[in-house]
Enzyme design. Structure first.
Site, mmCIF file in Angstrom:
data_model
loop_
_atom_site.group_PDB
_atom_site.id
_atom_site.type_symbol
_atom_site.label_atom_id
_atom_site.label_comp_id
_atom_site.label_asym_id
_atom_site.label_seq_id
_atom_site.Cartn_x
_atom_site.Cartn_y
_atom_site.Cartn_z
ATOM 1 N N ASN A 280 40.235 59.745 32.024
ATOM 2 C CA ASN A 280 40.351 60.744 30.964
ATOM 3 C C ASN A 280 39.318 60.367 29.905
ATOM 4 O OD1 ASN A 280 41.074 62.505 28.957
ATOM 5 N ND2 ASN A 280 43.221 61.906 28.884
ATOM 6 N N ARG B 183 40.495 64.076 34.438
ATOM 7 C CA ARG B 183 41.020 65.159 33.614
ATOM 8 C C ARG B 183 39.811 65.926 33.068
ATOM 9 N NH1 ARG B 183 44.992 64.742 28.401
ATOM 10 N NH2 ARG B 183 45.239 66.970 28.162
ATOM 11 N N HIS C 275 46.801 71.898 28.180
ATOM 12 C CA HIS C 275 47.912 70.968 28.488
ATOM 13 C C HIS C 275 48.540 71.295 29.845
ATOM 14 C CE1 HIS C 275 48.341 70.239 23.926
ATOM 15 N NE2 HIS C 275 47.789 69.168 24.468
ATOM 16 N N ARG D 232 44.703 69.984 13.668
ATOM 17 C CA ARG D 232 44.262 71.354 13.997
ATOM 18 C C ARG D 232 45.213 72.367 13.373
ATOM 19 N NH1 ARG D 232 43.819 70.582 20.387
ATOM 20 N NH2 ARG D 232 43.887 68.345 20.068
ATOM 21 N N GLU E 270 50.640 63.008 32.636
ATOM 22 C CA GLU E 270 49.470 63.747 33.130
ATOM 23 C C GLU E 270 48.678 62.925 34.142
ATOM 24 O OE1 GLU E 270 49.093 64.066 28.989
ATOM 25 O OE2 GLU E 270 48.291 66.087 29.068
#
Ligand code: ADP
Length: 396
Positions: free
Chosen positions: A9, A94, A182, A242, A380
């Site tokens: 990742n 990823r 996601h 964010r 993940e």
């Protein structure tokens, strides 16, 4: 000999990695994990075993090969020694954006890499780093199979209406539409649900992935039906830094009347807003919950309020609610946030079991609650390892 699968990742300044052992028939099992941080400045490496015990720690010499190239080279050399009798069978990455072309993980070829490169304008802050890691591994180990696993792919199952903006058709056709992100986390939860609760697995379930980045996904029988993130990972919930959903008229106003340009807006919306912007204190929910400052409380209130409103919207998209699942850093570790969301969602049939929620239970709704509520850890990396193994099996 057991095969090993490397999961990567890559971010702008870090390369996170995990190694899974692939035992035939069984779920790939985590063997070790770690990261190389500060890859552009002062890279440092740390690796831990599956229980979290440190295996190795060192500073890297970035003088010869900085960036992802140097980090991947160091990692592959270290793994070669560390893995001993295990063969590294593949690297699974990823990758944030697969556009509408990639609705499933894909083995990386030159043509695939070129297609992923064309998607950089859709995710300029993440995609270049994901692709840099793929190129770095290819340069160091050209024979190693690489598989790209996308944050968007799970959402390609959404009905067209859920993916559409009300913009002129030519813009929709040019790719301006809701993609959702996601996806690997939501897919992992959907994959786990049948072994946890059949009603949640086969019915109308909303998953709240509440981490530094946060989004919610409506699952209909385990498939994505709608999500709070859209064209970019800015939409929906307020996040660490964010802004989440915002009236696009605000952006026009900032451009016209506050002397801002596109780069200024990007900095504002991605890095200076959300919990940090509202509180002026921190992007971390732990710090906000520990603070006595009224602005910290207001940031948490706004997060809860927005989760509750999005839950209502996603339940509307599903035509009702059978289950709510909390996951990721905040979802898994902040009982106070879960309790406030569940209490506000009583109208949707959630009856919170306060002691199960406070005590770390997996099911946090009362027996007989019309809609159930759950805390499930996401994984993940495990999802990427499973996808990578499946892609290898197809290639064999
Ligand atoms: P990322 O999106 O970076 O993968 P995580 O899913 O690890 O993030 O979530 C990180 C966030 O989780 C932190 O910023 C923090 O706000 C929150 N968090 C972690 N532990 C706790 C806790 N015990 N209580 C409240 N919030 C927590």
């Amino acid at each position: 000999m057991t095969d090993a699968i490397l999961v990567l990742n890559a971010g702008s300044s870090s390369l996170k990695f995990s190694v899974f052992l692939d035992r035939a028939g069984a779920t790939p099992q985590l063997a070790l994990r770690g990261q190389i941080e500060g890859i552009l400045t002062k890279p440092s490496f740390v690796a831990c075993d599956a229980s979290g015990a440190t295996l190795a720690e060192s500073d890297l010499d970035a003088a010869n090969q900085p960036g992802h190239q140097g980090a991947a080279g160091f990692l592959l050399d270290w793994l070669e020694q560390r893995l001993g009798g295990q063969r590294l069978a593949a690297a699974g990455h990823r990758v944030v954006h697969g556009g509408f072309e990639f609705s499933a993980p894909v083995r990386v070829s030159a043509a695939v890499l070129a297609a992923l490169e064309r998607l950089v304008p859709l995710a300029p802050l993440h995609q270049p780093h994901n692709l840099a890691a793929i190129r770095a591994v290819a340069a160091r180990a050209p024979e190693l199979a690489q598989v790209a696993c996308f944050d968007t792919a799970f959402h390609t199952a959404q009905p067209p209406l859920a993916q559409a903006y009300a913009l002129p058709r030519r813009l929709t056709e040019a790719g301006i539409r809701r993609y959702g992100f996601h996806g690997l986390s939501f897919e992992y939860i959907a994959h786990m649900l049948p072994s946890i609760d059949m009603r949640a697995a086969s019915g109308r379930t909303v998953v709240a992935h509440l981490g530094n980045g946060a989004s919610m996904c409506a699952l209909l029988a385990g498939k994505s039906a709608a999500s709070t993130m859209g064209f970019t990972a800015l939409d929906g919930l307020p996040m660490g830094t964010r802004c989440g959903a915002i009236d696009p008229g605000v952006l026009l106003h900032l451009l016209d009347h506050h002397g801002m340009d596109a780069r200024g807006l990007e900095k504002l919306l991605y890095h200076e807003s959300g919990l940090l912007g509202v509180s002026g204190i921190s992007s971390d929910v732990r710090a906000l919950l520990a603070s006595r400052d009224a602005h910290a409380a207001e940031a948490v209130d706004l997060l809860v309020y927005r989760i509750v409103r999005e839950l209502g919207s996603l339940a509307a998209a599903l035509g009702g609610l059978d289950a709510l699942v909390f996951t990721a850093g905040i979802g898994e570790n902040a009982p106070l946030i879960r309790a406030r969301v569940c209490r506000a969602a009583a109208w949707l049939g959630i009856e919170l079991d306060e002691s199960a929620n406070a005590g770390g239970g997996r099911c946090i709704s009362r027996a007989g609650s019309p809609a159930s509520a759950w805390v499930l850890p996401t994984n993940e990396e495990q999802m990427i390892a499973m996808h990578t193994r499946a892609a290898l099996a197809v290639m064999a």
